[in-house]
Design a protein around this motif. Structure first.
Motif, PDB file in Angstrom:
ATOM      1  N   LEU A  69     -22.586   9.074  11.327  1.00  0.00           N
ATOM      2  CA  LEU A  69     -21.931   8.489  10.221  1.00  0.00           C
ATOM      3  C   LEU A  69     -21.904   6.726  10.252  1.00  0.00           C
ATOM      4  N   ALA A  70     -21.724   6.353  11.447  1.00  0.00           N
ATOM      5  CA  ALA A  70     -21.671   5.035  11.610  1.00  0.00           C
ATOM      6  C   ALA A  70     -22.792   4.151  11.406  1.00  0.00           C
ATOM      7  N   GLU A  71     -23.866   4.933  12.072  1.00  0.00           N
ATOM      8  CA  GLU A  71     -25.163   4.397  11.916  1.00  0.00           C
ATOM      9  C   GLU A  71     -25.607   4.286  10.304  1.00  0.00           C
ATOM     10  N   SER A  72     -25.309   5.245   9.497  1.00  0.00           N
ATOM     11  CA  SER A  72     -25.655   5.324   8.247  1.00  0.00           C
ATOM     12  C   SER A  72     -24.975   4.238   7.397  1.00  0.00           C
ATOM     13  N   LEU A  73     -23.560   4.026   7.901  1.00  0.00           N
ATOM     14  CA  LEU A  73     -22.763   3.027   7.100  1.00  0.00           C
ATOM     15  C   LEU A  73     -22.959   1.628   7.526  1.00  0.00           C
ATOM     16  N   GLY A  74     -23.953   1.532   8.595  1.00  0.00           N
ATOM     17  CA  GLY A  74     -24.284   0.194   9.100  1.00  0.00           C
ATOM     18  C   GLY A  74     -23.578  -0.550   9.980  1.00  0.00           C
ATOM     19  N   TYR A  75     -22.958   0.392  11.009  1.00  0.00           N
ATOM     20  CA  TYR A  75     -21.980  -0.242  12.084  1.00  0.00           C
ATOM     21  C   TYR A  75     -22.495   0.527  13.202  1.00  0.00           C
ATOM     22  N   PRO A  76     -22.435  -0.205  14.571  1.00  0.00           N
ATOM     23  CA  PRO A  76     -22.788   0.046  15.654  1.00  0.00           C
ATOM     24  C   PRO A  76     -22.044   1.297  16.199  1.00  0.00           C
ATOM     25  N   SER A  77     -20.726   1.694  16.164  1.00  0.00           N
ATOM     26  CA  SER A  77     -19.976   2.604  16.657  1.00  0.00           C
ATOM     27  C   SER A  77     -19.145   3.217  15.538  1.00  0.00           C
ATOM     28  N   TRP A  78     -18.712   4.275  15.877  1.00  0.00           N
ATOM     29  CA  TRP A  78     -17.730   5.057  14.898  1.00  0.00           C
ATOM     30  C   TRP A  78     -16.297   4.313  14.797  1.00  0.00           C
ATOM     31  N   ASP A  79     -15.824   3.743  16.065  1.00  0.00           N
ATOM     32  CA  ASP A  79     -14.574   2.915  15.804  1.00  0.00           C
ATOM     33  C   ASP A  79     -14.797   1.659  15.105  1.00  0.00           C
ATOM     34  N   THR A  80     -15.952   0.870  15.424  1.00  0.00           N
ATOM     35  CA  THR A  80     -16.136  -0.116  14.462  1.00  0.00           C
ATOM     36  C   THR A  80     -16.237   0.255  13.044  1.00  0.00           C
ATOM     37  N   ALA A  81     -16.883   1.190  12.615  1.00  0.00           N
ATOM     38  CA  ALA A  81     -16.798   1.549  11.171  1.00  0.00           C
ATOM     39  C   ALA A  81     -15.828   2.056  10.583  1.00  0.00           C
ATOM     40  N   LEU A  82     -14.506   2.605  11.282  1.00  0.00           N
ATOM     41  CA  LEU A  82     -13.497   2.781  10.897  1.00  0.00           C
ATOM     42  C   LEU A  82     -12.261   1.661  10.683  1.00  0.00           C
ATOM     43  N   ALA A  83     -12.566   0.658  11.404  1.00  0.00           N
ATOM     44  CA  ALA A  83     -12.035  -0.632  11.478  1.00  0.00           C
ATOM     45  C   ALA A  83     -12.584  -1.156  10.259  1.00  0.00           C
ATOM     46  N   ALA A  84     -13.765  -1.525  10.005  1.00  0.00           N
ATOM     47  CA  ALA A  84     -14.494  -2.254   8.983  1.00  0.00           C
ATOM     48  C   ALA A  84     -14.296  -1.761   7.812  1.00  0.00           C
ATOM     49  N   LEU A  85     -14.075  -0.427   7.431  1.00  0.00           N
ATOM     50  CA  LEU A  85     -13.895   0.205   6.364  1.00  0.00           C
ATOM     51  C   LEU A  85     -12.675   0.241   5.756  1.00  0.00           C
ATOM     52  N   ALA A  86     -11.692  -0.322   6.410  1.00  0.00           N
ATOM     53  CA  ALA A  86     -10.364  -0.238   5.884  1.00  0.00           C
ATOM     54  C   ALA A  86     -10.092  -0.771   4.676  1.00  0.00           C
ATOM     55  N   ASP A  87     -10.770  -1.827   4.407  1.00  0.00           N
ATOM     56  CA  ASP A  87     -10.632  -2.613   3.038  1.00  0.00           C
ATOM     57  C   ASP A  87     -11.849  -2.815   2.375  1.00  0.00           C
ATOM     58  N   ARG A  88     -12.695  -1.922   2.666  1.00  0.00           N
ATOM     59  CA  ARG A  88     -14.057  -1.685   1.733  1.00  0.00           C
ATOM     60  C   ARG A  88     -14.346  -0.382   0.866  1.00  0.00           C
ATOM     61  N   SER A  89     -14.914  -0.563  -0.265  1.00  0.00           N
ATOM     62  CA  SER A  89     -15.233   0.542  -1.047  1.00  0.00           C
ATOM     63  C   SER A  89     -16.397   1.148  -0.956  1.00  0.00           C
ATOM     64  N   VAL A  90     -16.859   2.025  -0.677  1.00  0.00           N
ATOM     65  CA  VAL A  90     -18.243   2.642  -0.658  1.00  0.00           C
ATOM     66  C   VAL A  90     -18.411   4.146  -0.643  1.00  0.00           C
ATOM     67  N   LEU A  91     -19.567   4.632  -1.174  1.00  0.00           N
ATOM     68  CA  LEU A  91     -19.773   5.987  -1.474  1.00  0.00           C
ATOM     69  C   LEU A  91     -20.654   6.271  -0.209  1.00  0.00           C
ATOM     70  N   LEU A  92     -20.054   7.507   0.505  1.00  0.00           N
ATOM     71  CA  LEU A  92     -20.903   7.999   1.637  1.00  0.00           C
ATOM     72  C   LEU A  92     -21.368   9.388   1.161  1.00  0.00           C
ATOM     73  N   VAL A  93     -22.727   9.711   1.197  1.00  0.00           N
ATOM     74  CA  VAL A  93     -23.417  10.873   0.827  1.00  0.00           C
ATOM     75  C   VAL A  93     -23.842  11.504   2.167  1.00  0.00           C
ATOM     76  N   LEU A  94     -23.031  12.778   2.705  1.00  0.00           N
ATOM     77  CA  LEU A  94     -23.117  13.411   3.983  1.00  0.00           C
ATOM     78  C   LEU A  94     -23.944  14.821   3.716  1.00  0.00           C
ATOM     79  N   ASP A  95     -25.195  14.669   3.958  1.00  0.00           N
ATOM     80  CA  ASP A  95     -25.976  15.930   3.503  1.00  0.00           C
ATOM     81  C   ASP A  95     -26.164  16.716   4.580  1.00  0.00           C
ATOM     82  N   ASN A  96     -26.182  18.177   4.173  1.00  0.00           N
ATOM     83  CA  ASN A  96     -26.489  19.334   5.105  1.00  0.00           C
ATOM     84  C   ASN A  96     -25.588  19.295   6.416  1.00  0.00           C
ATOM     85  N   CYS A  97     -24.288  19.705   6.072  1.00  0.00           N
ATOM     86  CA  CYS A  97     -23.094  19.707   7.134  1.00  0.00           C
ATOM     87  C   CYS A  97     -22.846  21.221   7.544  1.00  0.00           C
TER      88      CYS A  97
END
Length: 867
Positions: A69-97
């Motif tokens: 998930l972090a890689e697809s959103l453009g972040y090096p780690s999951w923790d970094t992604a959660l922190a950076a996305l706190a004030d961002r708007s984005v649609l995440l398509v999560l395929d084949n769960c």
């Protein structure tokens, strides 16, 4: 979307999913493998700038999900992604769960809680079960909407075949083969694409012939994702993730041909001693994984497997060595259910019972094959066969019932066998309905001779009743109705149904007032019975026969049919009522509402079978003629085959169809899809007021305005036009010539019609008119030529009528004879004048108007006149 043929037929789903993701932060698209979840989600992602896409199919372990998930959103780690996305708007398509369901659900739940501007569009064969999740269940593509060429599944097949370098021919038998292939593939896009990939080496009909081995046949190329390289791989992806006991349960469901209840699954697929709630748990897990479909009807829940999934389950069952034992369980269950339904149907026929019988019919045919091959005695075969009388014979599926009946009676030919008479009576009915009256009569008489109780005798007499109605023998049909009723004294619902058929027979015999009385009584009795389907049918008969005497009074009765049919989930009754509304509006000269009602009827019938569509096309052809679309009417009329003896068709032929004339020229026979497409086009045009207006024959001042087939002319007044207007206002009614002339008393012979002096005056005037006519034609003076021609024709006719052999004067006839001659002259003269300026209307009137002592307008095709 236009660039991706795999999205054909997905416009509605694409719009729905786009709207859902705008309103909700988590939307999951679920559905069986290969249905197109990924492509639909990616199509939505392309509409959203900056959307991120995470493909989980390549991840095998739960601990890989956060990093993916972090890689697809453009972040090096999951923790970094959660922190950076706190004030961002984005649609995440999560395929084949589905294969990492818990890990995906945990990550999504955390992401949504941490980043309020993030939305997630997931695809999975089962929901994530995260709070506030909205689920869109993606269904297979439509296979047949009545126009097989235009069906989304067919269009996808053609596009993929073309991409594979094969040109699929839809002429001749090509189109039916492609439609049937797409149907057998359940409309699954992946299965259709795999089949289309075979078209460079196999024709669609050849692929269809090998479809029993679909799991081996439909294999894709090596570069496709592993889970999509074959149909078997698609189902493997879900099957391998089932618990062992649920996997065994799923494999056993492969013997079920049609829909089934949880109770049926418990008997057929459950473990010995297993609790029903445990079976429901298995079904819940299979539904969640999109391996089992859910349907609700009549307040009950039913389950089914797509044919592709069933083939997979059956293969697993055969490999386990349990196939024969489970098949025996299924046949025993089916036989028991058929016996119970048939026994109950003699006392009542509720909507729930009808729904149960309908979903059991597929397994009934499968069970018939088994017992026919293995049973020594016919009792089980006859018990199963009895179910098909109520489910198939009068629902456009009589032919296979007739064929199975012949097979059963050939296998057990002894009329003394218990149940033989009733089976023969059912087979007789099926043959009559399917159009083989001769075979039906032979079987019905044999059944009557062998009948050993009231139900078998009733079935046989009823078959004879239908055969008589099919031949238009109203009096004979009445006798058979009375005979059948004599055997229905203690069979409440069947007595009521036979009373309604007796009303149809009375209408066929022209005894309309009696028919209304009998139908009204049957309507009251039907409404009091438990069976809402029977109540709808009796109301339908009442509405039809009432329309013969009082069309407006029939409308509230037909409205009741619609309401009852919707309550009983009885689309046939609703469609027949809409068709009746259409015919009533057609006969009343209201083409626009007629078109809307007939279109509603067609949409109901398209889902029920060809027979009801074809009979409805007769009505559409009549409407097209009235609306001035004669060419369309010819093609539609030709699409209707010679009718058999279907109940609904017999009803309309005995009532409303009496006023609908057939097309003058049937024209070339149209395939049903083409006829249906044309009918929809005509109905849509007429419903919107587009196209030619109804015919006009109206006096405006001293000028007649005549409009017909899109052409309008105006002619000066004459008495013949007034006679024609009277006849056109009452099609089919015969007017005495004296009534048209206004003669009230028949005056006897008045002596010689003309004397010698009058004869010479006639001849001189005719010579003068010939010269006037020639001069007028030379000067192109049409009015003068018309006047001269009219007067000359009248004088010639009068002179011919007034002289006998050798030119001797005739004696004058009575006033009726003189009225007959005068009316004939002026009507024929008026038609000649019309033909000179409007040939089409002239031909129509010349063919449709009869003159003589009795005059009548009886057109071969229905025309609505504005007078």
């Amino acid at each position: 979307m236009g660039a991706d043929p795999s999205l054909v037929g997905r416009d509605t789903e694409l719009a729905t999913l786009t709207a859902l993701i705008e309103r909700h932060r988590l939307v999951t698209v679920t559905g069986v493998g290969g249905v197109g979840k990924t492509r639909l989600a990616l199509a939505v992602a392309r509409r959203v700038p900056g959307a991120a896409i995470c493909l989980l199919a390549r991840r095998a372990r739960p601990d890989q999900v956060p990093a993916a998930l972090a890689e697809s959103l453009g972040y090096p780690s999951w923790d970094t992604a959660l922190a950076a996305l706190a004030d961002r708007s984005v649609l995440l398509v999560l395929d084949n769960c589905e294969h990492l369901l818990d890990a995906a659900a945990d990550a999504v739940e955390l992401l949504l809680a941490t980043a309020p501007g993030v939305s997630v569009l997931a695809t999975s064969r089962e929901p994530l079960a995260v709070p506030d999740e909205h689920v869109l269940r993606l269904q297979p593509l439509a296979v047949d909407d009545g126009d097989g060429h235009a069906a989304p599944a067919v269009q996808l097949f053609l596009a993929r075949a073309a991409a594979a370098g094969a040109a699929v021919d839809l002429d001749g038998d090509g189109a039916p083969a492609v439609v049937e292939l797409c149907r057998r593939l359940d409309g699954l896009p992946l299965a259709i694409e795999l089949a289309a990939a075979r078209t460079p080496t196999l024709a669609p009909a050849e692929i269809l012939a090998h479809l029993a081995r679909r799991l081996d046949l439909l294999v894709g190329h090596r570069r496709a994702p592993a889970r999509h390289r074959s149909l078997e791989a698609v189902v493997d992806w879900s099957y391998e993730r089932l618990e062992p006991d649920t996997a065994r349960f799923f494999a056993r469901l492969g013997v079920a041909e049609g829909r089934f209840t949880a109770e049926a699954a418990h008997v057929v697929a459950g473990e010995p001693g297993e609790d029903l709630l445990a079976v429901i748990g298995h079904l819940e897990r299979l539904v969640a994984r999109s391996l089992v479909q859910v349907h609700r009807r009549g307040g009950r829940t039913w389950y089914s497997l797509l044919e592709t999934i069933r083939a997979y389950a059956r293969a697993k069952l055969e490999a386990s060595g349990e196939f024969d034992a489970v098949t025996t369980r299924c046949v025993d269950w089916t036989v028991a259910q058929c016996r119970e339904i048939t026994a109950t149907s003699w006392r009542s026929w509720s909507a729930e019972l009808a729904a149960t019988a309908d979903v059991l019919r597929h397994d009934a045919y499968d069970a018939l094959g088994c017992v026919l091959e293995h049973d020594e005695h016919p009792d089980r075969a006859f018990a199963v066969y009895g179910l098909l009388w109520g489910t198939d014979v009068h629902h456009g599926r009589a032919a296979p019932v007739a064929e199975w009946g012949d097979r059963l009676l050939a296998r057990w030919p002894d009329p003394g066998e218990p149940g033989w008479a009733q089976a023969a009576g059912i087979a007789a009915t099926a043959h009559v309905v399917a159009g083989d009256r001769e075979r039906g009569l032979v079987l019905a008489r044999a059944a009557l001779d062998a009948a050993d109780g009231e139900p078998p005798a009733l079935v046989a007499h009823r078959a004879l009743l239908l055969a008589s109605l099919a031949e238009g023998e109203g009096d004979a049909a009445l006798r058979h109705a009375d005979d059948a009723l004599a055997h229905a004294r203690d069979l409440g619902p069947w007595r009521t149904e036979l009373e309604s058929l007796r009303a149809v027979a009375l209408a066929a015999a022209g005894r309309d007032a009696e028919a209304v009385a009998v139908a009204r009584a049957a309507h009251v009795d039907g409404a009091a019975l438990e069976g809402t389907v029977l109540a709808a049918w009796c109301a339908l008969v009442h509405g039809h026969v009432l329309a013969l005497c009082d069309p407006e009074a029939a409308r509230p009765v037909l409205a009741e049919v619609v309401a009852r049919s919707e309550a009983a989930e009885y689309p046939l009754g609703r469609g027949l009522a809409h068709r009746a509304f259409g015919v009533l509006d057609l006969l009343a000269g209201r083409p626009e509402p007629a078109a809307r009602s007939l279109l509603a009827a067609l949409e109901d019938f398209v889902r029920l079978g060809d027979a009801h569509v074809r009979t409805t096309l007769r009505c559409v052809a009549a409407l097209a003629t009235v609306a001035g679309r004669g060419a369309d009417a010819a093609g539609l009329g030709a699409a209707v085959p010679l009718p058999g003896a279907d109940l609904s068709d017999l009803l309309t032929r005995a009532t409303l169809d009496r006023s609908l004339a057939p097309p003058v020229d049937p024209g070339p026979v149209l395939p049903l899809p083409a006829a249906l497409a044309r009918a929809r086009e005509v109905l849509a045009a007429v419903a919107s007021g587009d196209g030619p207006q109804p015919a006009t024959f109206r006096l405006e001042g001293a000028v007649w305005t005549l409009a017909f087939d899109g052409t309008t002319v105006r002619l000066p007044d004459a008495k013949g036009f007034r006679d024609l207007a009277t006849l056109l206002a009452h099609p089919g009614r015969e007017f005495h010539c004296a009534e048209l002339m206004g003669v009230a008393v028949d005056v006897p012979d008045t002596g010689p019609t003309v004397d010698g002096h009058a004869l010479r005056a006639y001849e001189e005037r005719i010579v003068q008119l010939q010269a006037d006519l020639a001069e007028a034609e030379d000067n192109h003076d049409r009015e003068a030529a018309d006047r001269a021609r009219l007067e000359m024709d009248l004088l010639v006719d009068h002179l011919a009528a007034a002289t006998g052999l050798g030119g001797r004067p005739r004696r004058g006839g009575s006033s009726n004879e003189r009225a007959r001659a005068a009316v004939r002259w002026r009507i024929r003269a008026a038609i000649d004048r019309i033909a000179a300026v409007h040939p089409a209307l002239g031909r129509h009137l010349a063919d449709a108007v009869r003159t003589g002592t009795w005059c009548c307008y009886r057109p071969e095709r229905q025309v609505t006149w504005r007078l």
